[in-house]
Design a protein around this motif. Structure first.
Motif, short mmCIF file in Angstrom:
data_model
loop_
_atom_site.label_atom_id
_atom_site.label_comp_id
_atom_site.label_asym_id
_atom_site.label_seq_id
_atom_site.Cartn_x
_atom_site.Cartn_y
_atom_site.Cartn_z
N SER A 403 -9.12 1.01 -2.25
CA SER A 403 -9.65 1.99 -3.20
C SER A 403 -9.08 3.38 -2.96
O SER A 403 -8.82 4.14 -3.90
N ILE A 404 -8.86 3.73 -1.68
CA ILE A 404 -8.23 5.02 -1.38
C ILE A 404 -6.80 5.05 -1.92
O ILE A 404 -6.34 6.07 -2.45
N THR A 405 -6.12 3.93 -1.80
CA THR A 405 -4.76 3.83 -2.33
C THR A 405 -4.75 4.05 -3.83
O THR A 405 -3.91 4.79 -4.38
N ASP A 730 1.70 -9.06 8.98
CA ASP A 730 3.02 -8.78 9.56
C ASP A 730 3.56 -7.48 8.96
O ASP A 730 4.31 -7.47 7.98
N GLY A 731 3.16 -6.38 9.56
CA GLY A 731 3.60 -5.07 9.09
C GLY A 731 2.57 -4.02 9.45
O GLY A 731 1.52 -4.31 10.01
N ASP A 732 2.91 -2.76 9.14
CA ASP A 732 1.99 -1.67 9.46
C ASP A 732 1.16 -1.30 8.24
O ASP A 732 1.18 -1.99 7.21
N LYS A 737 -0.28 -0.92 2.30
CA LYS A 737 -0.54 -0.13 1.09
C LYS A 737 0.46 -0.48 -0.01
O LYS A 737 0.10 -0.53 -1.19
N LYS A 738 1.71 -0.73 0.37
CA LYS A 738 2.70 -1.12 -0.64
C LYS A 738 2.31 -2.45 -1.27
O LYS A 738 2.47 -2.65 -2.48
N ARG A 739 1.78 -3.36 -0.45
CA ARG A 739 1.34 -4.65 -1.00
C ARG A 739 0.19 -4.44 -1.99
O ARG A 739 0.13 -5.07 -3.05
N GLY A 742 1.53 -3.05 -5.19
CA GLY A 742 2.21 -4.10 -5.94
C GLY A 742 1.23 -5.01 -6.67
O GLY A 742 1.41 -5.32 -7.85
N GLN A 743 0.17 -5.40 -5.98
CA GLN A 743 -0.83 -6.25 -6.62
C GLN A 743 -1.54 -5.51 -7.74
O GLN A 743 -1.80 -6.06 -8.81
N ALA A 744 -1.87 -4.23 -7.50
CA ALA A 744 -2.58 -3.44 -8.50
C ALA A 744 -1.70 -3.20 -9.71
O ALA A 744 -2.16 -3.24 -10.86
N GLY A 745 -0.41 -2.92 -9.47
CA GLY A 745 0.50 -2.69 -10.58
C GLY A 745 0.64 -3.90 -11.46
O GLY A 745 0.71 -3.81 -12.69
N GLN A 746 0.65 -5.10 -10.86
CA GLN A 746 0.72 -6.33 -11.65
C GLN A 746 -0.55 -6.50 -12.47
O GLN A 746 -0.53 -7.02 -13.57
N GLY A 747 -1.68 -6.04 -11.91
CA GLY A 747 -2.95 -6.15 -12.63
C GLY A 747 -3.17 -5.03 -13.62
O GLY A 747 -4.09 -5.06 -14.42
#
Length: 754
Positions: A403-405, A730-732, A737-739, A742-747
């Motif tokens: 939500s902050i993102t 697997d990542g920081d 946040k990028k993931r 990406g999910q939000a942009g698709q939605g």
């Protein structure tokens, strides 16, 4: 009179007593009350002002105290208004009346004090704090003050929107609805001329106080329309107070600039969440109702007009009335078009989805949501309204990382002015175009700066100011030493005089602020042999038919630095409670070393503190075995220094209470720290200190946090809790946040709908 005032209000400042007596005495001699009600005469207005002043100064705002003080004032006025105009007591009061060494500016727009919170006539006594002598009240200055009172009353168009900084209300007035308050603060203004007005804000001579403590003194508030300002400063410096003053137009913000402040959750009722967001735009709701009403009225006029001859008087009257309604309706259509009213529902649904409300939950009644989710609704309502000035106070405290993102992405294209108080570095770096630093009763501006650039610039300014100040002190000491040595030496007297003139011409530099720093320190940990604590194939549900977590495997060691992220409601806090034994799994096994000590920091840690006790007293009661000095030294390691450790906990700020809770936590000498939202209420310096202490801690750390900076600084592994599972990522945090984006942009929920 003076004795009676002191008897009614023990400990009243002498300057207030003198001013009250002198003001009433002058009003009675200058004016003669007419035959109307006393409250309508100039003397009656003076009585109202002095009554409000004394009630505020007494600190007792009860109706009983107010009535007693008013009776005391009326009694004095009756003596002053005797037939002969001046009796013995009045002459005595006039002889003993004393003047402040600074004039009291009554109702001055520029130097208005928010301390007293008087309705109508507000009196500024802050300028009297530096008095050294007392003398007779100055008649000319009192007359000038009275003229300013009258001018202010003539200019005041919104008397009911008075902001009382000395009695900040935690809850809205039950008698006033959200719609009524919104329309009072933001009066609807139609017409093409409203569009052309500047929405930049500049207010000079800002003075704000609360409970006798000066927050801002003669400073300037400047905000350019369309910029996004991050308001930063230490805990307790008055940032929230400034936002509340702005939201109630206590500061002179033009009325054509709409303002909305998000500071408290909405009241729950049967209204669906989506409709609650739509209803938040009171202007749109009002305009739609007016549009429907005028359309029906026009249809009725049209039907009536058909039956009339064009030359009749009634026809002319109807035509004029219809023309006026057509003009109003045209203005309403223009305003609705400007607000993009036709896209309102889709935009509201998009905002709710971004803040974590599924399509199904958007139709739930608001009363079914918890406090945290109602805060999200309040935020969604503000984003939907899109006011000219949006005020946000710690918006990330109730939000998860997804939500902050969404919020930071949404605000980056916010078209109006934003002023946000936040201690989240990453959030400010992404959102703010400018930083306002509140400190030392003033506001400093850092244009075109995110938080990181502000912080480095601020430190450079502080170091430069300190260097200049130190150099000047050395020069002054050198010159003064020469003057003291040779001032009375005939051979060197001319040189001494030259140095005296040089010393007098040197600019006076103020001593730079001492550097604000906070230090946290957790105790050393004795080693334990592994395994320390493990969750193996653990499942849990608050009801058997609805499992929350399934097949969770998690291992925590003394060198672990684990951060758990995920949407609210996914079970992050539940994982922590399972680990510490507050909850028992429905299946699976949780094992731990028998000598293990776990320190748990709860999200609502304040609930465990005794607000009536001091920090030292609370520790002595709950963690006995040490001397008070030992407790004070221990608290000092967490930034609770000096007499703060001896004050009642109810008087401390939220950040200071958090530090007390951390200090108590460390007294248990834990091997593992389990932390649920540890950054809430901490200012940026305290968060930096906590992050450093956690990195240096010799035991293990497992935390649930929404603060991206803290997660990046402390945690070496990230676990995502969502969909009933807890899995290593697997990542920081940046990759996470990028993931999310990406999910939000698709939605399609993150992008603004323009």
């Amino acid at each position: 009179m003076e004795a009676e005032i002191k008897a009614q209000i023990p400990g009243l400042d002498q300057v207030i007593s003198d001013y009250a007596i002198g003001y009433l005495d002058h009003a009675s001699r200058q004016y003669t009350p007419d035959s109307d009600a006393p409250g309508q005469s100039p003397l009656g207005e003076a009585a109202e002002c002095i009554t409000a002043l004394l009630v505020s100064a007494s600190g007792d705002l009860s109706d009983q105290n107010s009535l007693a003080i008013r009776n005391l004032v009326d009694k004095f006025i009756s003596k002053l208004s005797a037939a002969d105009g001046v009796d013995g007591e009045r002459r005595q009061m006039a002889a003993t009346a004393r003047k402040l060494d600074h004039a009291i500016q009554v109702g001055s727009q520029r130097n208005m004090s928010s301390t007293l919170g008087l309705a109508g006539a507000t009196v500024d006594l802050e300028s009297a704090n530096t008095r050294k002598v007392e003398s007779r009240v100055d008649r000319k200055k009192l007359e000038k003050a009275e003229r300013k009172i009258q001018a202010k009353q003539d200019r005041k168009v919104m008397k009911s929107v008075a902001y009382e900084a000395s009695r900040l209300l935690d809850q809205p007035d039950d008698a006033q609805s959200y719609e009524d308050f919104y329309m009072q603060v933001n009066p609807l203004q139609l017409g093409a001329d409203q569009v052309s007005k500047s929405k930049d804000i500049k207010v000079d001579g800002v003075d704000v106080s609360i409970s006798g403590k000066r927050i801002l003194t003669d400073t300037t508030l400047t905000m350019a329309f369309g910029r996004r300002y991050g308001l930063v400063g230490q805990n307790g410096i008055g940032k929230s107070t400034l936002l509340r003053a702005l939201s109630r137009r206590e500061l002179a913000i033009p009325t054509h600039i709409s303002i909305l402040h998000v500071e408290q959750e909405i009241t729950g009722d049967d209204t669906p969440a989506l409709q609650a967001v739509l209803d938040a735009d009171v202007w749109r709701k009002h305009l739609l109702a007016e549009q429907e009403k005028i359309s029906k009225e026009l249809s009725a006029l049209e039907a009536e007009r058909v039956s009339l001859a064009d030359t009749s008087t009634d026809a002319e009257r109807l035509d004029k009335h219809r023309e006026g309604l057509d003009t109003t309706l045209s203005d309403i259509h223009a305003k609705l078009s400007e607000m993009e009213s036709d896209k309102a529902e889709s935009r509201a649904a998009s905002i709710l989805a971004g803040l974590g409300f599924s399509e199904e939950r958007q139709h739930y009644a608001t009363k079914t949501f918890s406090g945290g989710w109602r805060m999200r609704l309040a935020l969604a309502r503000a984003l939907f309204c899109e006011p000219d000035l949006l005020l946000l106070d710690e918006p990330s405290n109730m939000l998860d990382v997804p939500s902050i993102t969404f919020l930071s992405t949404y605000l980056q294209s916010y078209p109006s002015t934003l002023l946000v108080v936040s201690h989240d570095r990453a959030f400010l770096n992404e959102v703010a175009t400018d930083i306002i630093h509140q400190h030392s009763e003033r506001l400093d501006y850092y244009k075109g700066a995110d938080f990181d650039s502000f912080y480095s610039t601020k430190e450079e300014r502080r170091k430069t100011a300190k260097r200049e100040y130190d150099n000047q002190m050395v020069q002054r000491a050198h010159l003064q030493a020469f003057i003291d040595k040779f001032r009375y030496n005939a051979a060197k007297s001319s040189e001494a005089q030259s140095r005296i003139k040089k010393l007098e011409k040197m600019p006076v530099l103020e001593a730079p602020e001492s550097e604000y720093s906070v230090h946290f320190r957790f105790p050393d940990v004795e080693k334990l042999s592994p395994p320390i604590i493990q969750m193996s194939d653990v499942s849990f549900g608050y009801s058997p038919e609805r499992p929350l977590l399934r097949h969770v495997d998690l291992d925590v060691q003394l060198d672990s630095r684990i951060g758990i992220v995920g949407p609210n409601g996914a079970g992050k806090t539940t994982v922590l409670k399972l680990l510490i034994g507050q909850l028992q799994p429905t299946s699976g096994l949780i094992s731990q070393n028998p000598r293990l000590r776990i320190g748990f920091f709860a999200q609502h840690h304040v609930d465990a503190l005794d607000m009536n006790a001091s920090a030292v007293g609370f520790m002595a009661k709950n963690y006995p075995g040490k001397q008070d000095e030992e407790y004070r030294r221990h608290l000092g390691a967490f930034g609770i220094t000096g007499t703060t450790s001896l004050q009642r906990l109810s008087l401390l700020s939220g950040g200071q209470k958090s530090r007390v809770a951390f200090a108590c936590l460390s007294l248990t000498n834990p091997h593992i720290l389990v932390l649920d939202e540890p950054s809430n209420h901490l200012d940026i310096e305290a968060m930096d200190a906590l992050s450093l202490a956690l990195r240096n801690f010799q035991g293990g750390v497992l935390m649930v946090s929404h603060d991206v900076t803290m997660l990046q600084t402390v945690c070496t592994s990230l676990w995502v809790c969502e969909g009933g599972s807890v899995e290593k990522f697997d990542g920081d945090v940046k990759a996470y946040k990028k993931r999310i984006l990406g999910q939000a942009g698709q939605g399609g929920v993150v992008e603004r709908q323009d």
